[in-house]
Design an enzyme around this catalytic site. Structure first.
Site, PDB file in Angstrom:
ATOM      1  CG  ASN A  14      71.083 -31.861  45.197  1.00 18.30           C
ATOM      2  OD1 ASN A  14      70.615 -32.818  45.292  1.00 18.30           O
ATOM      3  ND2 ASN A  14      70.959 -30.927  46.027  1.00 18.30           N
TER       4      ASN A  14
ATOM      5  CB  THR B 194      48.102 -25.961  -1.283  1.00 20.43           C
ATOM      6  OG1 THR B 194      47.213 -25.639  -2.390  1.00 20.43           O
ATOM      7  CG2 THR B 194      49.399 -26.000  -1.887  1.00 20.43           C
ATOM      8  CG  HIS B 195      44.112 -25.529   0.990  1.00 21.41           C
ATOM      9  ND1 HIS B 195      44.020 -24.681   1.939  1.00 21.41           N
ATOM     10  CD2 HIS B 195      44.823 -25.020  -0.063  1.00 21.41           C
ATOM     11  CE1 HIS B 195      44.489 -23.606   1.644  1.00 21.41           C
ATOM     12  NE2 HIS B 195      44.957 -23.518   0.460  1.00 21.41           N
TER      13      HIS B 195
ATOM     14  CB  SER C 123      43.532 -57.291   8.950  1.00 23.03           C
ATOM     15  OG  SER C 123      42.171 -57.556   9.549  1.00 23.03           O
TER      16      SER C 123
ATOM     17  CE  LYS D  67      42.987 -52.695   5.912  1.00 20.62           C
ATOM     18  NZ  LYS D  67      42.469 -52.642   7.310  1.00 20.62           N
TER      19      LYS D  67
ATOM     20  CG  ASN E  12      46.226 -52.951   8.219  1.00 21.07           C
ATOM     21  OD1 ASN E  12      45.620 -52.581   7.361  1.00 21.07           O
ATOM     22  ND2 ASN E  12      45.795 -53.805   9.157  1.00 21.07           N
TER      23      ASN E  12
ATOM     24  CD  GLU F 113      47.780 -47.434  10.958  1.00 23.10           C
ATOM     25  OE1 GLU F 113      46.775 -47.642  11.759  1.00 23.10           O
ATOM     26  OE2 GLU F 113      48.170 -48.289  10.037  1.00 23.10           O
TER      27      GLU F 113
ATOM     28  CE1 TYR G  93      67.371 -32.993  42.345  1.00 22.68           C
ATOM     29  CE2 TYR G  93      66.871 -32.998  44.654  1.00 22.68           C
ATOM     30  CZ  TYR G  93      66.848 -33.383  43.423  1.00 22.68           C
ATOM     31  OH  TYR G  93      66.044 -34.578  43.194  1.00 22.68           O
TER      32      TYR G  93
ATOM     33  CD  GLN H 289      63.830 -39.775  42.154  1.00 23.44           C
ATOM     34  OE1 GLN H 289      64.609 -39.448  42.842  1.00 23.44           O
ATOM     35  NE2 GLN H 289      62.488 -40.318  42.512  1.00 23.44           N
TER      36      GLN H 289
ATOM     37  CE  LYS I 278      66.792 -39.107  37.648  1.00 21.35           C
ATOM     38  NZ  LYS I 278      66.884 -37.516  37.698  1.00 21.35           N
TER      39      LYS I 278
HETATM   40  N1  ARG Z   1      67.388 -39.115  42.726  1.00 20.09           N
HETATM   41  C1  ARG Z   1      67.576 -37.911  42.610  1.00 20.09           C
HETATM   42  C2  ARG Z   1      67.105 -37.161  41.062  1.00 20.09           C
HETATM   43  O1  ARG Z   1      66.967 -37.830  40.210  1.00 20.09           O
HETATM   44  C3  ARG Z   1      68.805 -37.665  42.709  1.00 20.09           C
HETATM   45  C4  ARG Z   1      69.363 -36.449  43.552  1.00 20.09           C
HETATM   46  C5  ARG Z   1      68.670 -36.677  44.745  1.00 20.09           C
HETATM   47  N2  ARG Z   1      69.169 -35.464  45.647  1.00 20.09           N
HETATM   48  C6  ARG Z   1      68.544 -35.439  46.801  1.00 20.09           C
HETATM   49  N3  ARG Z   1      68.788 -34.556  47.730  1.00 20.09           N
HETATM   50  N4  ARG Z   1      67.603 -36.433  47.249  1.00 20.09           N
HETATM   51  O2  ARG Z   1      66.965 -35.889  41.154  1.00 20.09           O
END
Ligand code: ARG
Length: 452
Positions: free
Chosen positions: A108, A153-154, A275, A281, A283, A288, A315, A320, A323
């Protein structure tokens, strides 16, 4: 391999395994190893590990770091996460002493540490990239020095400005986007190591020592906060989202300016696409897609905020999911900045002059300078505009007699004001759309970029 199992009588079900493991954290590999080296050294420093163990463990971790840096580190399907993979590999290299790696630590606090190390460096990289694009815009502003366009503007032509003034508006916006990463970095730069699973440890750990080894500016004050909070992740994602929104606005204009209707700019072949159906074209797909991808990064930020909103301390495994969202936000910004920088750097600007209507305010201000109340001047020029429109004429075709007929304080020389270039020359306000303001902005921006 799992780092637990003592109290379990059966192995994890496949569905549990697939649902709970996520290879997204593998990109934290080098941060995880660096954090572990610092942790082991701290354990040695406080006397929790004898020197010989420290030497063996640190050497093993350094070998793993080499494997990681050389792309030789191999994850196996049975690694529950990146922390487990490193501990498993350490066991393969140094044997049972690897079991001491997790002394006084939990995944954690470890995962927070890894993410903080990763995002701290990401801040520096995004700042550099944003500054690179600012430098591209400054160079472009100097290159298009002579061109005058309408400020809108606008999306209606409003006043004449140097094209450089318009480009530099984005330079200032991007500079603030970079500042936002610098600010976020202050709150990312806090070590959570020592918080443990939730409430610290009975062992004589020294959080400050390990923080110093990893060059963290600060150490956590509350263990529950340290392992349970992800505002630093959301803040980083906000910096990404706001920067993407800036890029999206720039992109919208890059698309617009390249239309037949605007005709301000041509892009290099290598930064445009064709295109499959329409042979003529060319592009502006980079712009975009930058505009489109901004939507997905806003989604990442939304996900990160929603992820936190109902969580009890400290926690929870929900975290998780942080990420994927933050890596996606960071990667998308990275790629958008690189692609747009190339597209803008190679763009050739040659805009047509704005319509003479953009000088209407200059005419009104000529009256104001002679003591006419602005409201009266505004109405007089408005009437003139309405009359010319009705006759299918523009301001450029007005005669001295018509001008004097519009308001008695007009003089024949005021006819010279009906020129967008002259309008730019007459602009006085600091920071306004004048040539001297542009020169001033370019030198200030160069100074800021030079001191980075
Ligand atoms: N994979 C977990 C995360 O990204 C890591 C921490 C996990 N802790 C646990 N007690 N399972 O948050």
């Amino acid at each position: 391999m799992t780092l637990w199992g003592g109290r379990f009588m059966e192995p994890p079900d496949d569905t549990l395994w697939r649902f709970t493991t996520d290879p997204a954290d593998r990109r934290l590999l080098t941060e995880d190893i660096a954090g572990s080296i610092a942790h082991i050294e701290m354990l040695g420093h406080v006397g929790l590990l004898p020197d010989e163990d420290v030497t063996v463990l640190v050497e093993g971790l350094k070998r793993i770091l080499d494997e990681a840096n050389e792309g030789r580190f191999e994850f196996v399907d049975t690694d529950e996460d990146v922390h487990t993979a490193v501990e498993r590999r350490l066991g393969e290299l140094v044997g049972p002493v690897a079991g001491k790696l997790h002394t006084g630590r939990s995944r954690n606090d470890q995962v927070c540490l890894d993410l903080r190390l990763y995002l701290r460096r990401a801040c520096d990289r995004r700042i550099d990239q944003l500054h690179d694009l600012v430098a591209v815009l400054v160079a472009k502003a100097e290159e298009v020095d002579d061109a005058v366009v309408a400020a809108y503007t606008h999306l209606q032509q409003a006043q004449a400005v140097p094209l450089a003034h318009h480009l530099l508006a984005y330079a200032w916006m991007l500079l603030r986007d970079a500042e936002r990463f610098r600010d976020a970095k202050d709150r990312i730069d806090v070590s959570p190591l020592g918080a443990g699973a939730a409430a610290g440890s009975s062992l004589p750990l020294e959080p400050r020592d390990v923080a110093d080894r990893l060059k963290f500016a600060k150490v956590f004050d509350n263990s529950l906060d340290a392992v349970g909070s992800r505002d630093f992740v959301a803040e980083f994602a906000f910096a990404c989202a706001q920067a993407m929104v800036t890029l999206s606005r720039l992109s919208e204009e890059l698309v617009l300016w390249a239309t037949e209707e605007f005709g301000w700019v041509r892009y290099a072949d290598r930064y445009t696409t064709g295109s499959s159906a329409l042979p003529q074209k060319k592009n502006p797909d980079i712009a975009e897609l930058a505009r489109g991808k901004a939507a997905t990064v806003i989604g990442d930020l939304t996900a990160l905020l929603a992820l936190q909103k109902g969580l009890p301390l400290a926690y929870n495994r929900d975290l998780q999911e942080d990420k994927r969202a933050v890596f996606h936000a960071d990667d998308t910004l990275t790629e958008a900045l690189a692609a747009l920088s190339g597209m803008v750097a190679t763009a050739r600007f040659d805009p047509p002059p704005p319509s003479p209507w953009v000088t209407a305010l200059d005419l009104a201000e000529a009256l104001v300078a002679r003591g006419v109340p602005f409201r009266e001047a505004h109405a007089a020029v408005g009437n003139l505009v309405a009359r010319l429109w009705a006759e299918g004429r523009t301001l450029a075709e007005v005669t001295a007699g018509e001008l004097e007929g519009t308001h008695p304080r007009f003089v024949p020389e005021d006819l010279d004001l009906v020129d967008p270039r002259g309008s730019v020359e007459a602009r006085r306000t600091a920071g306004g759309g004048s040539r001297s303001s542009v020169a001033d902005q370019v030198s200030r921006l160069r100074e800021i970029l030079g001191s980075r």
